[in-house]
Design a protein around this motif. Structure first.
Motif, PDB file in Angstrom:
ATOM      1  N   LEU A 415      11.287  -3.968  -7.160  1.00 10.94           N
ATOM      2  CA  LEU A 415      11.998  -2.684  -7.118  1.00 10.94           C
ATOM      3  C   LEU A 415      12.317  -2.241  -5.679  1.00 10.94           C
ATOM      4  CD1 LEU A 415      10.034  -0.668  -9.861  1.00 10.94           C
ATOM      5  CD2 LEU A 415      12.220  -1.846 -10.090  1.00 10.94           C
ATOM      6  N   GLY A 416      11.983  -3.053  -4.708  1.00 12.73           N
ATOM      7  CA  GLY A 416      12.278  -2.687  -3.320  1.00 12.73           C
ATOM      8  C   GLY A 416      11.167  -1.868  -2.687  1.00 12.73           C
ATOM      9  N   GLY A 417       9.986  -1.914  -3.273  1.00 11.99           N
ATOM     10  CA  GLY A 417       8.877  -1.127  -2.747  1.00 11.99           C
ATOM     11  C   GLY A 417       7.965  -1.920  -1.834  1.00 11.99           C
ATOM     12  N   LYS A 418       6.870  -1.290  -1.435  1.00 16.32           N
ATOM     13  CA  LYS A 418       5.891  -1.940  -0.561  1.00 16.32           C
ATOM     14  C   LYS A 418       4.477  -1.582  -1.021  1.00 16.32           C
ATOM     15  CE  LYS A 418       8.788  -3.107   3.068  1.00 16.32           C
ATOM     16  NZ  LYS A 418       8.920  -4.373   3.771  1.00 16.32           N
ATOM     17  N   LEU A 419       3.536  -2.308  -0.432  1.00 18.80           N
ATOM     18  CA  LEU A 419       2.122  -2.179  -0.781  1.00 18.80           C
ATOM     19  C   LEU A 419       1.535  -0.803  -0.536  1.00 18.80           C
ATOM     20  CD1 LEU A 419       0.260  -5.322   0.566  1.00 18.80           C
ATOM     21  CD2 LEU A 419       0.067  -4.352  -1.732  1.00 18.80           C
ATOM     22  N   SER A 420       1.900  -0.213   0.601  1.00 17.60           N
ATOM     23  CA  SER A 420       1.245   1.042   0.953  1.00 17.60           C
ATOM     24  C   SER A 420       2.207   2.053   1.555  1.00 17.60           C
ATOM     25  CB  SER A 420       0.099   0.773   1.942  1.00 17.60           C
ATOM     26  OG  SER A 420      -0.462   2.006   2.341  1.00 17.60           O
ATOM     27  N   GLY A 421       2.190   3.243   0.986  1.00 14.89           N
ATOM     28  CA  GLY A 421       3.018   4.323   1.506  1.00 14.89           C
ATOM     29  C   GLY A 421       2.370   5.044   2.663  1.00 14.89           C
ATOM     30  N   GLU A 422       1.030   5.253   2.556  1.00 18.42           N
ATOM     31  CA  GLU A 422       0.391   6.035   3.609  1.00 18.42           C
ATOM     32  C   GLU A 422      -1.069   5.679   3.875  1.00 18.42           C
ATOM     33  OE1 GLU A 422       1.027  10.017   2.222  1.00 18.42           O
ATOM     34  OE2 GLU A 422      -0.542   9.915   0.716  1.00 18.42           O
ATOM     35  N   HIS A 423      -1.698   4.895   3.019  1.00 20.29           N
ATOM     36  CA  HIS A 423      -3.115   4.563   3.240  1.00 20.29           C
ATOM     37  C   HIS A 423      -3.301   3.377   4.181  1.00 20.29           C
ATOM     38  CE1 HIS A 423      -4.246   6.573  -0.864  1.00 20.29           C
ATOM     39  NE2 HIS A 423      -3.845   7.435   0.045  1.00 20.29           N
TER      40      HIS A 423
END
Lengths: 466, 466
Positions: A415-423
């Motif tokens: 979906l075009g995402g990644k493992l971590s947004g902020e942690h």
């Protein structure tokens, strides 16, 4: 893979000479505190051999030189509120705790900036700004316990990133001790700069693997005067999440958009033992907006009301912000109440992919017979997915969680995402990082790490293996 | 220092096989176009041996592999509108011109983004966004002639950076061909991301020395609907510049603040042959502000009027934006009219240091008997300082300019400023870069360059020497 040397009494003596005896911890009971962050699973804990509490960048530079000479790993540590084991000394060695470097050095009201040491509490940054009629926009949910230095090192996010960006957007410049023990100032109190490589942005979010941050010049803003908090309740996930794009496109630029699905609302309701509105079927979206004046705020409120209604909202409440935020803030505690052990995922996807992601999570939850609880910084596409262990036996849990994660992140990346947004990645997500990152990208990261830290002394074994 | 190999007929054939014969230029007349950017001094020109016009990232990757194998330098080039010789092939070799990769691949109105190839004109990005009712906030003054790829590679600034940031703030992700010929997607269509090192920000502003940008996903915004342009005229530089801080602190967040000193106004007046208001003594500040609605815009206009009056403005004009911006936009041409040859400096300092910087410039101008003309993106602390050669003999001019620059940048750095706000370092400012950058910082940049480009193939001799 580098081989490290143990800490000897002679090295302890050198450290004591550098920072004074009182700032060197070797007592096992006191060391234990520095063996973990907020990750409770003991398998992620590791004792340091020594903890050093320096008071100046110069002292840190000397420690780094010593560590390079003796081949000892060094792990920088803020308040230890991380969720990815980024500050855990997995190879032992020296932990440098920044807790003694906790001074606010300057608040410049005329020019809207603040200079701080890394060990200042983020809440204190915010409060100090406010006491001068100004605003610090970084707003991680753990502000009352985390250090600003850790926020910068991990590029912490939080509730206001949708309007103001993450921590990397709040920083003018950083003073850094390099892995080789040089002190360097990166960036500047400048609104434009194209003078060589943007090393400050590379350093921020590198989780203490490329340098130790010893001073930070933060941007301040005028304090927003006209703010509204609104709770919109929708009958399904699609319409709830769909509102995010509508709001942004209408030019409202909300300062927060938080989403909680109905299952999560029901859980919070049980935990708070308090009836929440439309909790039988409702999915919640909290929207915070700011405006230039009260009239403009009214206009925004009316527009938000129209947009939410047109999008099928069951109910729209404008009320006391404290009340509206109560359910959201109870989330983490309510989840812990359901299961002490859990997988805490920090997925980030493009905003328009949240509905699809939520559907996929529901399917996985069913397939693996694991209860999942989500709260999302929906304006950022950042989904905090908690996968509850409940009463599942340990052996089965490890296997199940790994299998679920494997499927989950295949979807996230599709979906075009990644493992971590902020942690962040830290130690906990390293294997997943290596599994899902493009090989060429990982190769670049490794090359940069080795170029700046040739002896692999600084926070080794984090983000990726060399 | 790397030694490079010459282009042989065999290599030309390989290039033709890669991108087709029509996309390989070896004809001297046609090569000449690619031997310089906007820097007119012939000593900064250098002929490429061959120019290649690829159409895909895959082709560029193959060219990079060939270049590494044969030790041939490769220089990526946008529209050639640079002011720092960043795209000039100072060691000959291959110029890769991105002019054929000029497609707008996607405009996504619902999710506010646009995907483009690097050879799209920046104006076309802006116009395409506008035709969809949206806004692209990158706004370099050369938008009608520069490519978006060059904007990203140099982190171009422009008029709107004070509110919206420079080009690096407008980008979600970039597809890059690495120096070693790998294709990699950096960043993502994400509002938050802490998944390893922030390589996209390192790449942006690296002036084509770390990778070749082959695709860009740009952020779009709702089109501002309520905009006001205001000209405030002040009796002295201090009060003119002082207004910047007052406006920002009042929470107005202007979208532009431009400053022109009185000498510059007089020059523009002569050039335009048109009386400008208060041109005998006035220093001009142009302020553009946006608001949520017309009432809020009126409020801002009234507040701006009050602030400017309280700060000693001689006159405040709210008028046709075209008219207000006419004098500002005539600046470059008017300067060229006074002297074809000039030193074009691109100083950036903290905003509150502009008055001191302007005083120092006046002192240096007098000391070296050189006429200087300045226009400033005052909201960013970015001063375009043009030092006019006039009728000074060549030999004397070189010496004088070098001596003046030497003194000038010592002051800039003392004030917390940097060499370049938006034009970049390229080849032209390399010596100054090496003189004024902290040794440890330069060492980090060199280490990163060598880590990613071990054969020093990609745009060598730019920003710094290895």
């Amino acid at each position: 893979m580098q081989t490290y040397q143990p800490i000897t009494p002679a090295i302890i003596e050198q450290l004591q000479a550098l920072v004074s005896e009182k700032n060197v911890i070797i007592d096992n009971d006191r060391l234990e505190v520095y063996s973990h962050d907020e990750v409770t699973d003991q398998r992620y804990h590791h004792m340091p051999e020594v903890v050093v509490l320096p008071e100046t960048a110069q002292q840190i530079a000397e420690i780094m030189k010593l560590a390079n000479q003796e081949l000892i790993p060094v792990v920088p540590r803020g308040a230890g509120t991380g969720l990815a084991c980024g500050a855990v000394p997995i190879y032992g060695g020296i932990v440098i705790s920044l807790e003694n470097m906790n001074r606010i050095l300057e608040v410049n009201v005329d020019n809207l900036y603040m200079v701080v040491e890394p060990g200042v509490l983020t809440d204190d940054v915010q409060k100090t700004a406010k006491s001068h009629g100004l605003f610090y926009a970084g707003d991680p949910c753990s502000g009352d316990s985390c250090f600003i230095g850790g926020n910068v090192a991990t590029n912490a996010g939080g509730n206001k990133a949708v309007k103001y960006g993450t921590t990397r957007h709040q920083v003018y410049s950083i003073e850094v001790v390099t892995p080789l023990g040089k002190i360097v100032e990166l960036g500047g109190r400048l609104n434009k700069n194209t003078t060589g490589y943007c090393l400050e942005q590379l350093m921020m979010g590198s989780e203490g693997t490329l340098g130790i941050i010893t001073k930070i010049t933060l941007k301040l803003l005028p304090l927003p005067q006209h703010v509204i908090d609104l709770l919109a309740i929708f009958p399904d996930i699609e319409s709830a999440i769909g509102i995010v794009g509508k709001v942004t496109k209408a030019g409202i630029t909300p300062s927060c958009i938080e989403f909680m699905d109905n299952e999560t609302i029901k859980m919070v309701e049980r935990f708070l033992n308090e009836k929440l509105p439309n909790s039988d079927t409702g999915h919640y979206v909290i929207i915070q907006a700011e405006a230039d004046n009260e009239d403009a705020l009214d206009d925004k409120a009316i527009l938000l009301d129209e947009l939410c209604n047109a999008h099928g909202a069951l109910q729209i409440l404008v009320a006391d912000p404290q009340k509206i935020w109560r359910a959201r803030k109870a989330f983490s505690e309510a989840v812990r109440h359901e299961s002490l052990v859990m997988g805490k995922e920090d997925i980030v996807v493009p905003i328009d992919k949240i509905p699809e992601m939520m559907q996929e999570i529901a399917i996985l939850s069913k397939k693996y017979q694991l209860i999942t609880r989500t709260a999302s910084h929906a304006g950022d596409g950042n989904i905090h997915l908690n996968i509850l262990k409940g009463t599942m036996p340990d052996s089965q849990w490890d296997e199940m969680l790994a299998a679920l994660q494997h499927e989950l992140y295949a979807i996230v990346y599709r979906l075009g995402g990644k493992l971590s947004g902020e942690h962040g990645i830290g130690y906990k997500r390293k294997q997943l990082m290596q599994e899902y990152t493009q090989p060429a990208e990982l190769e670049m990261m490794r090359a940069i790490k080795l170029a700046l830290d040739p002896n692999q002394i600084l926070n080794p074994g984090k983000i990726f293996d060399i």
